[in-house]
Design a protein around this motif. Structure first.
Motif, PDB file in Angstrom:
ATOM      1  N   TRP A  36      -6.674  12.858 -11.941  1.00 32.89           N
ATOM      2  CA  TRP A  36      -8.100  12.962 -12.573  1.00 32.89           C
ATOM      3  C   TRP A  36      -8.858  13.497 -11.746  1.00 32.89           C
ATOM      4  O   TRP A  36      -8.689  13.607 -10.422  1.00 32.89           O
ATOM      5  CB  TRP A  36      -8.552  11.448 -12.937  1.00 32.89           C
ATOM      6  CG  TRP A  36      -8.482  10.381 -11.625  1.00 32.89           C
ATOM      7  CD1 TRP A  36      -9.088  10.296 -10.830  1.00 32.89           C
ATOM      8  CD2 TRP A  36      -7.384   9.444 -11.609  1.00 32.89           C
ATOM      9  NE1 TRP A  36      -8.891   9.370  -9.778  1.00 32.89           N
ATOM     10  CE2 TRP A  36      -7.661   8.761 -10.546  1.00 32.89           C
ATOM     11  CE3 TRP A  36      -6.313   9.152 -12.274  1.00 32.89           C
ATOM     12  CZ2 TRP A  36      -6.891   7.691  -9.970  1.00 32.89           C
ATOM     13  CZ3 TRP A  36      -5.753   7.993 -11.948  1.00 32.89           C
ATOM     14  CH2 TRP A  36      -5.997   7.440 -10.694  1.00 32.89           C
ATOM     15  N   LYS A  37     -10.301  13.890 -11.925  1.00 32.48           N
ATOM     16  CA  LYS A  37     -11.353  14.196 -11.176  1.00 32.48           C
ATOM     17  C   LYS A  37     -12.432  13.323 -11.084  1.00 32.48           C
ATOM     18  O   LYS A  37     -12.728  12.804 -12.124  1.00 32.48           O
ATOM     19  CB  LYS A  37     -11.807  15.535 -11.468  1.00 32.48           C
ATOM     20  CG  LYS A  37     -10.662  16.878 -11.623  1.00 32.48           C
ATOM     21  CD  LYS A  37     -10.472  17.320 -10.067  1.00 32.48           C
ATOM     22  CE  LYS A  37      -9.436  18.438 -10.118  1.00 32.48           C
ATOM     23  NZ  LYS A  37      -8.840  18.297  -8.792  1.00 32.48           N
ATOM     24  N   ASP A  40     -14.366  11.859 -14.343  1.00 30.50           N
ATOM     25  CA  ASP A  40     -13.167  11.794 -15.646  1.00 30.50           C
ATOM     26  C   ASP A  40     -13.403  10.174 -16.060  1.00 30.50           C
ATOM     27  O   ASP A  40     -13.500   9.292 -15.243  1.00 30.50           O
ATOM     28  CB  ASP A  40     -12.044  12.117 -15.137  1.00 30.50           C
ATOM     29  CG  ASP A  40     -11.796  13.714 -15.104  1.00 30.50           C
ATOM     30  OD1 ASP A  40     -12.723  14.365 -15.417  1.00 30.50           O
ATOM     31  OD2 ASP A  40     -10.594  14.032 -14.533  1.00 30.50           O
ATOM     32  N   CYS A  41     -13.312  10.112 -17.128  1.00 25.48           N
ATOM     33  CA  CYS A  41     -13.025   8.678 -17.623  1.00 25.48           C
ATOM     34  C   CYS A  41     -12.007   8.547 -18.906  1.00 25.48           C
ATOM     35  O   CYS A  41     -11.608   9.386 -19.299  1.00 25.48           O
ATOM     36  CB  CYS A  41     -14.383   8.059 -18.132  1.00 25.48           C
ATOM     37  SG  CYS A  41     -15.186   9.282 -19.610  1.00 25.48           S
ATOM     38  N   CYS A  42     -11.434   7.245 -18.938  1.00 31.17           N
ATOM     39  CA  CYS A  42     -10.745   6.802 -19.916  1.00 31.17           C
ATOM     40  C   CYS A  42     -11.601   5.622 -20.720  1.00 31.17           C
ATOM     41  O   CYS A  42     -12.290   4.833 -20.137  1.00 31.17           O
ATOM     42  CB  CYS A  42      -9.295   6.373 -19.351  1.00 31.17           C
ATOM     43  SG  CYS A  42      -8.321   7.436 -18.535  1.00 31.17           S
TER      44      CYS A  42
END
Length: 66
Positions: A36-37, A40-42
């Motif tokens: 991820w950077k 970024d999200c989930c």
């Protein structure tokens, strides 16, 4: 769970505060998340299975919004 009768009414968002580093791991609904950077999200709903681990040498910082 915070007096919420239906867990499917709960949304969670995990925001990664740094770029991914070796040894950092996240998984939701049996889907691994790596590389991820920052930013970024989930997102997941309800009681979706999720796990996180830091077996690396650097701290792993995230922000969770429920």
């Amino acid at each position: 769970m915070l007096n919420i009768d239906d867990p499917n009414q709960v949304c969670r968002i995990l925001v990664f505060l740094d770029d991914w580093k070796s040894g950092h791991y996240f998984e939701v609904d049996d889907v691994p998340v790596t590389n991820w950077k920052k930013g970024d999200c989930c997102m997941w709903i309800g009681e979706a299975p999720h796990i996180a681990a830091n077996i690396g040498r650097e701290n792993r910082y995230t922000l969770q919004v429920t």
